[in-house]
Design a protein around this motif. Sequence first.
Motif, PDB file in Angstrom:
ATOM      1  N   GLY A   1      -9.251 -15.808   1.370  1.00 53.86           N
ATOM      2  CA  GLY A   1      -8.288 -14.943   2.034  1.00 53.86           C
ATOM      3  C   GLY A   1      -8.490 -14.826   3.522  1.00 53.86           C
ATOM      4  N   ASP A   2      -9.320 -15.698   4.122  1.00 55.61           N
ATOM      5  CA  ASP A   2      -9.586 -15.625   5.554  1.00 55.61           C
ATOM      6  C   ASP A   2      -8.294 -15.830   6.335  1.00 55.61           C
ATOM      7  OD1 ASP A   2     -11.089 -15.372   7.839  1.00 55.61           O
ATOM      8  OD2 ASP A   2     -11.517 -17.503   7.971  1.00 55.61           O
ATOM      9  N   GLY A   3      -8.054 -14.976   7.309  1.00 59.22           N
ATOM     10  CA  GLY A   3      -6.850 -15.091   8.121  1.00 59.22           C
ATOM     11  C   GLY A   3      -5.642 -14.389   7.554  1.00 59.22           C
ATOM     12  N   LEU A   4      -5.729 -13.917   6.311  1.00 59.21           N
ATOM     13  CA  LEU A   4      -4.615 -13.201   5.693  1.00 59.21           C
ATOM     14  C   LEU A   4      -4.857 -11.704   5.824  1.00 59.21           C
ATOM     15  CD1 LEU A   4      -4.242 -15.263   2.412  1.00 59.21           C
ATOM     16  CD2 LEU A   4      -2.604 -15.211   4.282  1.00 59.21           C
ATOM     17  N   PHE A   5      -3.840 -10.987   6.282  1.00 60.75           N
ATOM     18  CA  PHE A   5      -3.961  -9.528   6.349  1.00 60.75           C
ATOM     19  C   PHE A   5      -3.901  -8.957   4.939  1.00 60.75           C
ATOM     20  CE2 PHE A   5      -1.811  -5.449   6.159  1.00 60.75           C
ATOM     21  CZ  PHE A   5      -2.643  -4.681   6.961  1.00 60.75           C
ATOM     22  N   HIS A   6      -4.852  -8.137   4.581  1.00 62.27           N
ATOM     23  CA  HIS A   6      -4.774  -7.439   3.296  1.00 62.27           C
ATOM     24  C   HIS A   6      -5.492  -6.103   3.409  1.00 62.27           C
ATOM     25  CE1 HIS A   6      -8.901  -8.917   2.667  1.00 62.27           C
ATOM     26  NE2 HIS A   6      -8.453 -10.115   2.918  1.00 62.27           N
ATOM     27  N   GLY A   7      -4.976  -5.143   2.712  1.00 69.08           N
ATOM     28  CA  GLY A   7      -5.537  -3.803   2.749  1.00 69.08           C
ATOM     29  C   GLY A   7      -6.755  -3.669   1.864  1.00 69.08           C
ATOM     30  N   SER A   8      -7.306  -2.465   1.841  1.00 71.69           N
ATOM     31  CA  SER A   8      -8.539  -2.217   1.090  1.00 71.69           C
ATOM     32  C   SER A   8      -8.353  -2.432  -0.403  1.00 71.69           C
ATOM     33  CB  SER A   8      -9.022  -0.790   1.358  1.00 71.69           C
ATOM     34  OG  SER A   8      -8.015   0.152   0.999  1.00 71.69           O
ATOM     35  N   THR A   9      -7.122  -2.235  -0.912  1.00 67.49           N
ATOM     36  CA  THR A   9      -6.895  -2.394  -2.349  1.00 67.49           C
ATOM     37  C   THR A   9      -7.166  -3.809  -2.806  1.00 67.49           C
ATOM     38  OG1 THR A   9      -5.167  -0.709  -2.163  1.00 67.49           O
ATOM     39  CG2 THR A   9      -5.224  -1.995  -4.184  1.00 67.49           C
ATOM     40  N   ALA A  10      -6.802  -4.788  -1.981  1.00 63.48           N
ATOM     41  CA  ALA A  10      -6.930  -6.189  -2.378  1.00 63.48           C
ATOM     42  C   ALA A  10      -8.249  -6.806  -1.950  1.00 63.48           C
ATOM     43  CB  ALA A  10      -5.770  -6.995  -1.801  1.00 63.48           C
ATOM     44  N   MET A  11      -9.043  -6.100  -1.158  1.00 60.24           N
ATOM     45  CA  MET A  11     -10.284  -6.693  -0.675  1.00 60.24           C
ATOM     46  C   MET A  11     -11.180  -7.134  -1.824  1.00 60.24           C
ATOM     47  SD  MET A  11     -11.263  -4.347   2.638  1.00 60.24           S
ATOM     48  CE  MET A  11     -12.818  -5.210   2.857  1.00 60.24           C
ATOM     49  N   SER A  12     -11.204  -6.352  -2.891  1.00 62.21           N
ATOM     50  CA  SER A  12     -12.088  -6.684  -4.009  1.00 62.21           C
ATOM     51  C   SER A  12     -11.690  -7.994  -4.679  1.00 62.21           C
ATOM     52  CB  SER A  12     -12.071  -5.547  -5.031  1.00 62.21           C
ATOM     53  OG  SER A  12     -10.758  -5.347  -5.544  1.00 62.21           O
ATOM     54  N   ILE A  13     -10.386  -8.327  -4.640  1.00 61.94           N
ATOM     55  CA  ILE A  13      -9.935  -9.568  -5.270  1.00 61.94           C
ATOM     56  C   ILE A  13     -10.552 -10.761  -4.559  1.00 61.94           C
ATOM     57  CG2 ILE A  13      -7.908 -11.012  -5.707  1.00 61.94           C
ATOM     58  CD1 ILE A  13      -6.294  -8.473  -6.075  1.00 61.94           C
ATOM     59  N   PHE A  14     -10.442 -10.783  -3.240  1.00 58.52           N
ATOM     60  CA  PHE A  14     -10.978 -11.911  -2.485  1.00 58.52           C
ATOM     61  C   PHE A  14     -12.507 -11.859  -2.425  1.00 58.52           C
ATOM     62  CE2 PHE A  14      -6.654 -11.253  -0.892  1.00 58.52           C
ATOM     63  CZ  PHE A  14      -6.127 -12.507  -1.169  1.00 58.52           C
ATOM     64  N   ALA A  15     -13.075 -10.656  -2.390  1.00 60.10           N
ATOM     65  CA  ALA A  15     -14.533 -10.542  -2.403  1.00 60.10           C
ATOM     66  C   ALA A  15     -15.114 -11.102  -3.703  1.00 60.10           C
ATOM     67  CB  ALA A  15     -14.947  -9.084  -2.218  1.00 60.10           C
ATOM     68  N   ALA A  16     -14.392 -10.930  -4.805  1.00 62.78           N
ATOM     69  CA  ALA A  16     -14.859 -11.473  -6.087  1.00 62.78           C
ATOM     70  C   ALA A  16     -14.892 -13.004  -6.052  1.00 62.78           C
ATOM     71  CB  ALA A  16     -13.963 -10.985  -7.218  1.00 62.78           C
TER      72      ALA A  16
ATOM     73  N   GLY B   1       0.820  -1.207   0.000  1.00 58.34           N
ATOM     74  CA  GLY B   1       0.000   0.000   0.000  1.00 58.34           C
ATOM     75  C   GLY B   1       0.853   1.256   0.000  1.00 58.34           C
ATOM     76  N   ASP B   2       0.630   2.132   1.001  1.00 61.68           N
ATOM     77  CA  ASP B   2       1.363   3.401   1.070  1.00 61.68           C
ATOM     78  C   ASP B   2       2.697   3.288   1.801  1.00 61.68           C
ATOM     79  OD1 ASP B   2      -0.701   4.697  -0.245  1.00 61.68           O
ATOM     80  OD2 ASP B   2      -1.759   5.147   1.624  1.00 61.68           O
ATOM     81  N   ASP B   3       2.976   2.119   2.379  1.00 58.47           N
ATOM     82  CA  ASP B   3       4.204   1.951   3.170  1.00 58.47           C
ATOM     83  C   ASP B   3       5.200   1.070   2.432  1.00 58.47           C
ATOM     84  OD1 ASP B   3       3.159   3.456   5.326  1.00 58.47           O
ATOM     85  OD2 ASP B   3       2.011   1.712   5.964  1.00 58.47           O
ATOM     86  N   VAL B   4       5.517   1.432   1.220  1.00 58.96           N
ATOM     87  CA  VAL B   4       6.401   0.613   0.387  1.00 58.96           C
ATOM     88  C   VAL B   4       7.845   0.799   0.836  1.00 58.96           C
ATOM     89  CG1 VAL B   4       7.188   0.147  -1.953  1.00 58.96           C
ATOM     90  CG2 VAL B   4       4.813   0.839  -1.551  1.00 58.96           C
ATOM     91  N   PRO B   5       8.544  -0.283   1.226  1.00 60.12           N
ATOM     92  CA  PRO B   5       9.959  -0.135   1.593  1.00 60.12           C
ATOM     93  C   PRO B   5      10.815   0.091   0.358  1.00 60.12           C
ATOM     94  CG  PRO B   5       9.314  -2.429   1.664  1.00 60.12           C
ATOM     95  CD  PRO B   5       8.058  -1.658   1.385  1.00 60.12           C
TER      96      PRO B   5
END
Length: 722
Positions: A134-149, A43-47
């Motif tokens: 994706g249950d149990g996996l941390f993911h930000g709002s950007t990826a939520m749509s992927i698993f929701a689909a 997301g916004d915290d890219v190393p």
Amino acid sequence: MRLWREGVELATGPRQQSYLLALLLARAGKPISTSELIDLIWGDDVPATAVNILQKYVGSLRRLLEPALPARTNGTYLERRASGYLFAGGADMLDLLAFREFVEAARVSLAEQRPDVALDSYVRALGYWHGPAGDGLFHGSTAMSIFAALDGEFFDACAAAAELAVSRGRPARVLQPLYLAAGMAPLHETVQAGLVAVLGAAGHRSEALKVFRTVRARLAGELGIGPGPALLEAYQRVLRQPLTSAGGYDAHARTASITLPGTAPKERAALAGRAEETHTEQRPAPTLGEPPTGGLVGRVEELAVLRQAVESARAGGTALVLVEGEPGVGKTRLLEEISAEAGRRGALVVWGRCLEGDGAPSMWLWVQAVGAVLEELPAAAREEWRSGELGRLVEPPPDSGARFRLIEQAIALVGQVSALRPVVLVVDDLQWADVASLQLFGQLAARLPSGTVVIGALRDRAPMPVAELARMLAAASRLPRHRRVRLGPLGPAEVAELVRHETGRTPGAGVARGIHARTAGNPFFVRELSRFLADSGELTEDAAARAGIPFTVRDVVKDRMAGLDDAAREVLRIAALIGRDVDLALLARAAGFDVQTCLDRLEPLQDLGLLEPFPGDPFSFRFPHDLVRESVVRTMPQRHAPRLHLRVADALAPAAQDDEHVAERLSRHLWAAGPLVESRRTAGARGGNVAGRRDARPLIGFSGGVMSGQPRSPASRKGRRQ
């Protein structure tokens, strides 16, 4: 996401590596560019080293999937495509692809007028699902749509399968997948309509109507709308079906074989149609002596106390257990563990969660709990209770007489249900309960009906208990069946086990000691720091000592600091620069206060759990965890740090000539103060303390951990007070 090779389940590695694999699997057969993967993972915290970390994860995953794969080769399954990566496994390897193949086969069979073959394909497809994608996996709002689909594909297949199964007179074949889908999507009307229709066609009429009422209430309460056409049609279809027994309850409800100790046959019959019992009898009932599951680390003695309380309720007795501890110590996790065990043993488990702040309505805790208990009663009894004082529970606080009657009815309601089935009432975050809720809690605890156990959890700091909570706890402590459980920090061995559970890697003894030292064994901090280290690709002793602060930990500390005034915030920052152990006299001199004023400024910091008195030493304070201190340093504006370092140096100066340790600390603070210090004061530090300068540099950059190495023996504390 779970992975097996030759029947043996494999760990998928650190959190972000697992997440990368999940993203590639979710887009199986389609390449994902490196830039998109970086956005999805960080997301916004890219190393700065994101590309290198990504390549390292891909290499590890290739070796995980193909252990014999030579180094620096693409392998069979994770392919490099242009500027991204692609998962190329087939349906024989990935259940998502197998699910899609069977769904497509079902559609083809329907087109060919072969409905029974289509239903077989749907049943096989739905059998691949066990929970949300994706249950149990941390993911930000950007990826939520992927698993929701992906979940959407499952919901569509469930709806189609439900319609087909009902039309073919074989609803039981899809009942379990519909239960799963309905639990995953409580407001998905098509899925809920499918469950209502399947339950009705299977003969579970009362349960079908209960599902409809629940969904209708949720739609109205959360969205402000009524049921749509699909849900109303399913409801009307159930109503048109003939009643199968005298009371309108299901002829197929399997209550006859359920044993409820101490329950008369007439009372057991009144429970017909309850969905919870329909499923409970199909599951094995493990003993409450079983080891903890689901990743709970340690807490053997505490869990034994809770198990004993639940067993007491199952035997017709009562119990009250209060679990307390600092934020992040694992109270809620422990409550979840015992709740799951009690549920598997046939008890009714009811949760009430108190909310922080003033936004929750009065008695919100009991709105949740009483509503859940009411759902256990047959419709006629439920409506009778709702017509009394309990029905006005969600209205503005009643007068004292009405409140007394409400308490009486609530206790009587719990007693009626506990006579039929053991009741475990779990109340989380009691420190945030409103006064009216605490009064009802205290009355219920003092007059528990037989077969009832109440388990509450509360923080022992941040915030400190309010007067009403303190009075309730004092009254509860006088009850003979009361037990108080305090959750302390994890030990080094338990920290090592939690790190292994979170990262999939067994840490060395030095790593575990380093994480334990920085977190003081707090499970939340251990979990976040171990994930942070694993995500950076370094799980070493040096990395554990030098790593930065996880954003989650920093956010928690910033949230606690948000309500402080400027004076208290400055005292906290000065204390953080002094070190984890803070001498009161030194802090007062650095802050420019007398000792009593400094104590007054420390009071809100103690209430928030940011600083606490040093055990056995009334003139010293300490940060509960070094990560808390480091977070305070990291969030300090850079323009303020040199000035505060200079104030600490000035406070240390009188004792520096006679104490080498104090002199070394003085030189570090002078160096960190930079241009604010006259050159003659730093000349000695530059010439004689290279180590001090080296240690000071990270502190200027707020990387933390610099001052934590100071001695903490009684003698050293005495020297600091000189």
